[in-house]
Structure formats: C-alpha cells, structure tokens
Write an enzyme that holds these catalytic residues in place. Structure first.
Site, short mmCIF file in Angstrom:
data_model
loop_
_atom_site.label_atom_id
_atom_site.label_comp_id
_atom_site.label_asym_id
_atom_site.label_seq_id
_atom_site.Cartn_x
_atom_site.Cartn_y
_atom_site.Cartn_z
CB CYS A 20 36.85 -35.76 73.86
SG CYS A 20 36.00 -36.52 72.46
CB CYS A 49 39.60 -43.19 72.10
SG CYS A 49 39.73 -41.44 71.68
#
Length: 380
Positions: A120, A217
């Site tokens: 990410c 997440c």
C-alpha cells in the site's frame, strides 16, 4: 530551484517562509497523521489534507482502529475543519484493489504470507497519492509514519524512528530515493507515542484518545481467511496435512487457514512430539508439518530489492548488515550477497525460525539508525 544557502531553512527544509510552502498531508483519520496536519498548520504552512478511501465494505465501514474508510474519513475532515485547512477525499478503491488486495489474495493462494501494508505504501500512498500531491503544486508530502528522514552526504537517507517500539521502517523499506526527496515524517524524532497524544490534546483534536490500528485495514476482526474466501472461493479447497517424511496425518479445509511456523489448531493431536507448519504447497494443496528444527533458516533468497545505499548494491561482493525478516523480530546479523541490482542471497549468521515467502527482508546499518532498503523473500 536551487536553495539560497544564505536563507534559513524552514522546518521542512525549504528556504522560504512556511506560508509559502505547500505541504500535502496524507490523513488516515488516526491520531498520528492528524497531529502532523495540525502541527504544520499551526506552524503556518499551506496545508492540504488528503484522505484516501481505500475500501468500504461491510464490517470494515464502522470498524474502530482501522483507517481509510467510514468513520475515519469523518475524523480526518473534523481535524481539517478545526485547524482551518482544506481537506479532500479521493476514491482509490479500484487502485487499492488492483495494487494491493488482489495480490494479497493471490500470495496467500500461492502459499506465501504477504504484507499488504508495504505494498500500500509502495504502490498507492507513495506512488499515486504522491503524484497527486505534485499535481496540487505541493513542495512536499508529509505522513504520520514513525520513521526519520535525514540528509546525508549524497542526499536524503531513511533512518529508524527515535522510538524503536514505534519504528515503522520494516513497512517503508521500498521507499525510493526519489520519493524520499519529496516525503517528510514529522513524528520520527519523538521519543514516544505519549508525546503524539499530548500534542493531539494540545491542539484540541477529537482523535487524541483514538485507539491505534491493529489489523490490516481491509481485514475486519483479523479474519484473513474469510476475506480470501470471498475474493478467491477456490482457496477453501480441502487437502492433506503431510509430515515432511511423507506420511499423511490428516486433512485440512484450505491452505489459507495456515501460516509458516503455526503449531496450534492443526487438528492432528495425539502425536508424541509437537509439529509445526514448515511449508505450504499451493500446487498440491498440501500443508507440510515437521519438527521445530525444520523451521530454522540460514539462507534467504531476496528479490525486488530497493537499495538505499550510497554505492550500488552490486558494487561489492557482500555487505555485512543487520536484517529484519519479520516485523515483530529485532534485526539480526547477516551477510548480503548481491546476485544482480535487485536480487541477493542473505545469509543469517544465526538461523531464524519462521522465515516465510511473501515477507520482507529489510537491511539495517548495524552501526547506526540508517536503513539501506530491502527486498521480498521468495521460495527460491
């Protein structure tokens, strides 16, 4: 534009007043990035807050302690309103799925143990978002990561955070020199997270007591297998649990339910000696188990290396450094032997247990706080 060396540099390293220095702050909605934005706004910088909506599904929407979705976007917006700077939300769901989530699922299916937070940072936050910051004519981009950027003899260097308990260097090893020139990490010098929360209270931020994020997440409640079953239904295909000597000891309901080094929950009780998962064979859908000593690894093949040294990686036959092969383990002594500009064999001076393909191998200077990059562990 060259800096006027006679002009004093501001706290972000530019030879101009803060008011003339535009900084995009990547705001996840947590306390760290919120404090960075508030701190820079108070110092008078031209702050622009940007939050990425990376996912928005089911239980993750209102999940506490995550980032980049639901309630966290509202928290970031409230901080911007309080401190008086503009805030934008960018829909990066498709980019995030293509660049991070799909590879996460495929890696698990291939028997690896991926680290999506690194991808990410590498493929979304420090690539697409960084380019967006440049489009907004920012001088730099700041984040709430606990890591330090220091100027060295040939340019900016990456260094571990002052608070080693909060240090995030393992997750940021793939930051390139070009990205490092544009990035700033205002929290890296703090001695503890308590200082960050004290600053949040000082600025009157509503997130001052917000819990830290714990899980990946997009994985609600830490249930990796449930997410992968949804993305790749074939991942739950059953198979055999085999001893390393070839004996079949039982069956399993999907290799995604196991990780290298796992001991508990194997469903093969009644054996005299404890057994551990030593290999995941996605091709044969086999979970291979063996005694603990089989987990010990000394030689590690590493590829996709991002090298942050002053001289090229293969400018010498070997580098004596410390390496981290898991985020929760301390660096250990190793010899890095380059194979090419982006590949190397890492020899651990002390064998390490639980080394898994898909994890990162990060290089540290044993004599200082500097990080020399790292790469990805593969099967070889």
């Amino acid at each position: 534009m060259p800096l006027d060396q006679k002009s004093p540099l501001n706290s972000l390293g530019f030879a101009k007043p803060p008011a003339e220095t535009r900084v995009v702050v990547a705001m996840s909605g947590g306390v760290d990035s919120s404090v960075v934005a508030a701190m820079l706004a108070e110092e008078g910088y031209d702050v622009v807050g940007v939050t990425l909506q990376l996912y928005d599904h089911g239980a993750a929407l209102a999940k506490k302690g995550a980032c980049c979705a639901g309630l966290d976007i509202h928290d970031a917006r409230r901080v911007a309103e309080k401190m008086g700077f503009p805030h934008y939300v960018l829909d990066y769901e498709n980019i995030f799925k293509d660049a991070v989530i799909d590879e996460f699922a495929d890696s698990y299916l291939g028997g690896a143990t991926p680290v999506p937070c690194i991808r990410c940072n590498e493929r979304v936050k420090f690539k697409d978002l960084l380019e967006t910051a440049k489009d907004l004519e920012a001088d730099c981009m700041a984040t709430g990561h606990y890591i330090q950027r220091k100027m060295g003899a040939v340019g900016p260097e990456l260094h571990a955070a002052a608070d080693r308990n909060r240090d995030q260097s393992y997750f940021l090893f793939s930051t390139t020199p070009e990205q490092l020139s544009f990035l700033r990490f205002p929290l890296g010098h703090l001695d503890s997270k308590a200082e960050t929360r004290a600053l949040a209270a000082k600025y009157g931020l509503s997130v001052a007591d917000k819990p830290d994020s714990q899980d990946i997440c997009f994985v609600p409640n830490g249930d990796y297998a449930a997410v992968i079953r949804k993305l790749r239904p074939e991942a739950a295909d059953p198979g055999q649990i085999m001893h390393a000597d070839g004996r079949v000891l039982g069956t399993h309901d999907g290799v995604i339910n196991y990780t290298i080094g796992q001991r508990r929950g194997l469903g093969i009780g009644g054996l005299a000696d404890p057994l551990y998962v030593v290999k995941l064979d996605a091709d044969t859908k086999s979970v291979v188990v063996g005694p603990k000593e089989m987990l010990a690894t000394r030689s590690i093949p590493v590829r996709e290396i991002n090298w942050l040294g002053d001289a090229p990686l293969n400018s010498q036959p070997e580098w004596h450094m410390a390496v981290k092969v898991r985020s929760t383990r301390p660096p250990i002594e190793a010899i890095i032997r380059p194979v090419s500009d982006t590949e190397a064999t890492v020899e651990l001076l002390t064998p390490e247990q639980g080394v898994s393909p898909g994890q990162a191998c990060v290089f540290y200077d044993p004599e200082s706080t500097r990080i020399f990059g790292g790469g990805w562990i593969h099967k070889g």
